[in-house]
Enzyme design. Structure first.
Site, mmCIF file in Angstrom:
data_model
loop_
_atom_site.group_PDB
_atom_site.id
_atom_site.type_symbol
_atom_site.label_atom_id
_atom_site.label_comp_id
_atom_site.label_asym_id
_atom_site.label_seq_id
_atom_site.Cartn_x
_atom_site.Cartn_y
_atom_site.Cartn_z
ATOM 1 N N TYR A 156 0.836 -1.206 0.000
ATOM 2 C CA TYR A 156 0.000 0.000 0.000
ATOM 3 C C TYR A 156 0.876 1.264 0.000
ATOM 4 C CZ TYR A 156 -3.727 3.169 1.678
ATOM 5 O OH TYR A 156 -4.630 4.193 1.819
ATOM 6 N N LYS A 160 1.075 4.225 -2.827
ATOM 7 C CA LYS A 160 0.737 5.615 -2.513
ATOM 8 C C LYS A 160 1.928 6.541 -2.764
ATOM 9 C CE LYS A 160 -3.561 4.959 -1.465
ATOM 10 N NZ LYS A 160 -4.616 5.546 -2.296
HETATM 11 P P1 NAP Z 1 -13.393 2.384 1.027
HETATM 12 O O1 NAP Z 1 -14.422 2.845 2.000
HETATM 13 O O2 NAP Z 1 -12.882 0.990 1.129
HETATM 14 O O3 NAP Z 1 -13.986 2.643 -0.460
HETATM 15 C C1 NAP Z 1 -13.224 2.288 -1.579
HETATM 16 C C2 NAP Z 1 -13.983 2.653 -2.829
HETATM 17 O O4 NAP Z 1 -13.163 2.274 -3.954
HETATM 18 C C3 NAP Z 1 -15.299 1.940 -2.974
HETATM 19 O O5 NAP Z 1 -16.223 2.793 -3.588
HETATM 20 C C4 NAP Z 1 -14.955 0.765 -3.911
HETATM 21 O O6 NAP Z 1 -16.054 0.348 -4.725
HETATM 22 C C5 NAP Z 1 -13.912 1.425 -4.795
HETATM 23 N N1 NAP Z 1 -13.032 0.481 -5.461
HETATM 24 C C6 NAP Z 1 -12.211 -0.454 -4.911
HETATM 25 N N2 NAP Z 1 -11.550 -1.109 -5.864
HETATM 26 C C7 NAP Z 1 -11.969 -0.588 -7.054
HETATM 27 C C8 NAP Z 1 -11.670 -0.840 -8.406
HETATM 28 N N3 NAP Z 1 -10.782 -1.776 -8.766
HETATM 29 N N4 NAP Z 1 -12.287 -0.115 -9.360
HETATM 30 C C9 NAP Z 1 -13.193 0.838 -9.029
HETATM 31 N N5 NAP Z 1 -13.514 1.124 -7.772
HETATM 32 C C10 NAP Z 1 -12.918 0.420 -6.788
HETATM 33 O O7 NAP Z 1 -12.103 3.330 1.067
HETATM 34 P P2 NAP Z 1 -11.887 4.794 1.683
HETATM 35 O O8 NAP Z 1 -11.450 4.651 3.082
HETATM 36 O O9 NAP Z 1 -13.022 5.664 1.347
HETATM 37 O O10 NAP Z 1 -10.596 5.267 0.846
HETATM 38 C C11 NAP Z 1 -10.687 6.013 -0.369
HETATM 39 C C12 NAP Z 1 -9.272 6.413 -0.816
HETATM 40 O O11 NAP Z 1 -8.647 7.158 0.234
HETATM 41 C C13 NAP Z 1 -8.373 5.209 -1.085
HETATM 42 O O12 NAP Z 1 -7.534 5.500 -2.179
HETATM 43 C C14 NAP Z 1 -7.559 5.097 0.185
HETATM 44 O O13 NAP Z 1 -6.313 4.476 -0.042
HETATM 45 C C15 NAP Z 1 -7.404 6.558 0.562
HETATM 46 N N6 NAP Z 1 -7.100 6.759 1.988
HETATM 47 C C16 NAP Z 1 -8.004 6.398 2.954
HETATM 48 C C17 NAP Z 1 -7.686 6.623 4.299
HETATM 49 C C18 NAP Z 1 -8.644 6.263 5.413
HETATM 50 O O14 NAP Z 1 -8.277 6.424 6.586
HETATM 51 N N7 NAP Z 1 -9.860 5.818 5.147
HETATM 52 C C19 NAP Z 1 -6.455 7.188 4.642
HETATM 53 C C20 NAP Z 1 -5.567 7.520 3.633
HETATM 54 C C21 NAP Z 1 -5.902 7.314 2.304
HETATM 55 P P3 NAP Z 1 -17.040 -0.877 -4.292
HETATM 56 O O15 NAP Z 1 -17.795 -0.402 -3.082
HETATM 57 O O16 NAP Z 1 -17.943 -1.042 -5.463
HETATM 58 O O17 NAP Z 1 -16.174 -2.055 -4.012
#
Ligand code: NAP
Length: 248
Positions: A156, A160
């Protein structure tokens, strides 16, 4: 006049979490929203209806961000449906955490394909239309882990960190055409995913953050709004950390 009136935004991975929050915030500021999901068509349809209730045009597409050809089809379809794309938010991302000792090749490749190659896939196919219109804002959602590293997340963190290099290179290549490319690095953001964690674990994380709380999806969405809008027209190639001071 709203900040994003008449603008068209494409957001990957908006069926839940941060992507969904970004879609709702940008719609409130007048943007028409195209968004993708992978495995949640019901959530996609629900979001589409909520966005439309804000009086903007909205459409969800089932599209795998990790697939080069699927990205080409997606961009062509969105351009047909919405006529242009002003803002691209590369948000889709996954984790497959494991210590290096136990991490499989598939876990490494899957995370790199979904988080990093996805940015290449969409940006590569969107650039022609942005070059033609001589404007665009590309926003990549990276992570604090991309700069700091994290034990158990070598895949990961590498994906990133790669997004940051990609962001800066695209900014250098396309700046002269008025196409900007920036990254946002969230820290610990409370989403559905973190909601299922043990409250004591979440409290432990929050206590280690100078602002003593996890971030919200709105904290990230507001940063995206800044990069998407004309409030940031002279800013490109930057990484904005939104983390309550946890990496300072
Ligand atoms: P999440 O709740 O797991 O949601 C992920 C989203 O990405 C979902 O809508 C999922 O769709 C979609 N997705 C996954 N694989 C995909 C693919 N191959 N093609 C198209 N869509 C796909 O994640 P989140 O926490 O909101 O994170 C969003 C972004 O922020 C990510 O890039 C993550 O690395 C980054 N981030 C998050 C955090 C945190 O603390 N949450 C911190 C730093 C960075 P489905 O529902 O249809 O599977």
């Amino acid at each position: 006049m709203k900040l994003l009136e008449n603008k068209v935004v494409l957001i990957t991975g908006a069926s839940r979490g941060i992507g969904r929050g970004i879609a709702l915030t940008l719609a409130q500021h007048g943007a028409n929203i195209a968004f993708t999901y992978l495995s949640s068509p019901e959530k996609g349809m629900e979001l589409e209806n909520i966005l439309k209730s804000h009086g903007v045009k909205a459409k969800g597409y089932q599209s795998d961000a990790s697939q080069f050809n699927a990205a080409e089809q997606l961009i062509n379809q969105v351009l047909t449906d919405f006529e242009k794309i002003d803002i691209l938010v590369n948000n889709a991302g996954i984790t497959r955490d494991n210590l290096l000792m136990r991490m499989t090749e598939e876990q490494f490749d899957e995370v790199l394909r979904t988080n990093l190659k996805s940015c290449f896939n969409t940006t590569k196919h969107i650039q022609k239309s942005m070059l033609k219109q001589r404007s665009g804002s590309i926003i990549n959602i990276t992570s604090v882990v991309g700069e700091k590293g994290n034990a158990g997340q070598a895949n990961y963190a590498a994906s990133k960190a790669g997004m940051i290099g990609f962001t800066k290179s695209v900014a250098l290549e396309l700046g002269s055409r008025n196409i900007r490319c920036n990254a946002i690095a969230p820290g610990f953001i409370e989403t559905e995913m973190t909601g299922s964690l043990d409250p004591a674990t979440v409290k432990g994380w929050a206590d280690a953050i100078p602002m003593k709380r996890g971030g919200t999806v709105d904290d990230i969405a507001n940063a995206v709004l800044f990069f998407a809008s004309d409030l940031s027209t002279y800013i490109t190639g930057q990484v904005l950390h939104v983390n309550g001071g946890m990496y300072t």
